[in-house]
Every structure is written in C-alpha cells, then in structure tokens.
Design a protein around this motif. Sequence first.
Motif, short mmCIF file in Angstrom:
data_model
loop_
_atom_site.label_atom_id
_atom_site.label_comp_id
_atom_site.label_asym_id
_atom_site.label_seq_id
_atom_site.Cartn_x
_atom_site.Cartn_y
_atom_site.Cartn_z
N LEU A 24 -34.38 29.79 -25.21
CA LEU A 24 -33.17 29.12 -24.76
C LEU A 24 -32.71 29.72 -23.45
N SER A 25 -32.19 28.88 -22.58
CA SER A 25 -31.61 29.39 -21.35
C SER A 25 -30.40 30.24 -21.72
N LEU A 26 -29.96 31.07 -20.82
CA LEU A 26 -28.78 31.89 -21.06
C LEU A 26 -27.59 31.00 -21.44
N ARG A 27 -27.43 29.90 -20.75
CA ARG A 27 -26.32 28.97 -21.03
C ARG A 27 -26.42 28.39 -22.44
N ASP A 28 -27.64 27.98 -22.84
CA ASP A 28 -27.82 27.42 -24.18
C ASP A 28 -27.62 28.48 -25.26
N ALA A 29 -28.06 29.71 -24.98
CA ALA A 29 -27.85 30.81 -25.93
C ALA A 29 -26.35 31.07 -26.10
N ALA A 30 -25.62 31.04 -24.99
CA ALA A 30 -24.17 31.23 -25.04
C ALA A 30 -23.51 30.12 -25.85
N ALA A 31 -23.97 28.90 -25.66
CA ALA A 31 -23.41 27.77 -26.40
C ALA A 31 -23.69 27.91 -27.90
N LEU A 32 -24.89 28.39 -28.26
CA LEU A 32 -25.22 28.61 -29.67
C LEU A 32 -24.25 29.59 -30.32
N TYR A 33 -23.88 30.63 -29.58
CA TYR A 33 -22.98 31.65 -30.09
C TYR A 33 -21.50 31.34 -29.81
N ARG A 34 -21.27 30.26 -29.11
CA ARG A 34 -19.91 29.85 -28.75
C ARG A 34 -19.17 30.93 -27.98
N VAL A 35 -19.87 31.48 -26.97
CA VAL A 35 -19.29 32.45 -26.05
C VAL A 35 -19.55 31.98 -24.63
N THR A 36 -18.92 32.63 -23.68
CA THR A 36 -19.13 32.26 -22.28
C THR A 36 -20.50 32.75 -21.81
N ASP A 37 -20.96 32.16 -20.73
CA ASP A 37 -22.23 32.61 -20.12
C ASP A 37 -22.13 34.08 -19.74
N GLU A 38 -20.97 34.49 -19.26
CA GLU A 38 -20.76 35.88 -18.84
C GLU A 38 -20.89 36.85 -20.01
N THR A 39 -20.36 36.45 -21.17
CA THR A 39 -20.47 37.30 -22.36
C THR A 39 -21.93 37.43 -22.79
N MET A 40 -22.66 36.31 -22.82
CA MET A 40 -24.07 36.36 -23.21
C MET A 40 -24.85 37.23 -22.21
N LEU A 41 -24.56 37.09 -20.92
CA LEU A 41 -25.24 37.90 -19.91
C LEU A 41 -24.95 39.38 -20.15
N ALA A 42 -23.73 39.72 -20.46
CA ALA A 42 -23.38 41.12 -20.74
C ALA A 42 -24.15 41.64 -21.94
N TRP A 43 -24.29 40.81 -22.99
CA TRP A 43 -25.04 41.22 -24.16
C TRP A 43 -26.51 41.42 -23.83
N VAL A 44 -27.07 40.53 -23.03
CA VAL A 44 -28.48 40.65 -22.63
C VAL A 44 -28.67 41.94 -21.81
N ARG A 45 -27.77 42.18 -20.88
CA ARG A 45 -27.88 43.40 -20.05
C ARG A 45 -27.71 44.67 -20.87
N ALA A 46 -26.90 44.60 -21.95
CA ALA A 46 -26.68 45.75 -22.83
C ALA A 46 -27.84 45.95 -23.81
N GLY A 47 -28.79 45.01 -23.84
CA GLY A 47 -29.93 45.12 -24.73
C GLY A 47 -29.70 44.57 -26.12
N VAL A 48 -28.60 43.86 -26.32
CA VAL A 48 -28.33 43.26 -27.63
C VAL A 48 -29.40 42.22 -27.95
N PHE A 49 -29.80 41.46 -26.94
CA PHE A 49 -30.85 40.45 -27.11
C PHE A 49 -31.93 40.68 -26.07
N PRO A 50 -33.19 40.76 -26.48
CA PRO A 50 -34.28 40.83 -25.51
C PRO A 50 -34.34 39.51 -24.73
N SER A 51 -34.75 39.59 -23.50
CA SER A 51 -34.80 38.37 -22.69
C SER A 51 -35.99 38.44 -21.74
N ARG A 52 -36.26 37.32 -21.12
CA ARG A 52 -37.29 37.20 -20.09
C ARG A 52 -36.65 36.49 -18.90
N THR A 53 -37.07 36.85 -17.73
CA THR A 53 -36.61 36.15 -16.53
C THR A 53 -37.81 35.41 -15.96
#
Length: 80
Positions: A24-53
């Motif tokens: 899922l794109s960052l935006r779609d992942a944020a929508a799944l969790y019902r949070v802002t894109d910025e919150t999901m990005l912060a979680w990804v940067r903190a290592g809460v969710f592994p990601s790929r660029t």
Amino acid sequence: MTHRPRWNSLSAMLRHALRQQEWLSLRDAAALYRVTDETMLAWVRAGVFPSRTFEGRIWVARADLEAALRRKPGERDGTS
C-alpha cells in the motif's frame, strides 16, 4: 531445471518484487489506519512498520499493517 527470471533494469526487478505481496502507498496505509499521512510517515520513520521506497514513493506491506492490527496493545513483533 528451474527458470530464473532476468530483468532488463533495476526498475523492472523492483516492480516484480513489489508484486510478490500486496503493498500500500503511504497514503493508503494511513487511510487504512484512519490517521494522517504525516502520522503514518512518522511511524514508518520510527520503524513501527517496515517499508520500501520505489520511484520516490513509500510503500508498506499490507501484511505488516494487518499483523499490527491483530497484536495486543503494548505487544511488538509478536512478543510481549
């Protein structure tokens, strides 16, 4: 004899890898969790969710997002 796929570019190889599981794109992942894109990005940067660029966009595996939803509060990576 097994056939090993060959790619004509790194981009083609990455597209193949992304198709092996649902991403899922960052935006779609944020929508799944019902949070802002910025919150999901912060979680990804903190290592809460592994990601790929890929091509400048951040992708998160749906399986990782769904596994986190199944965990109990305070539990991380399946351990207490």
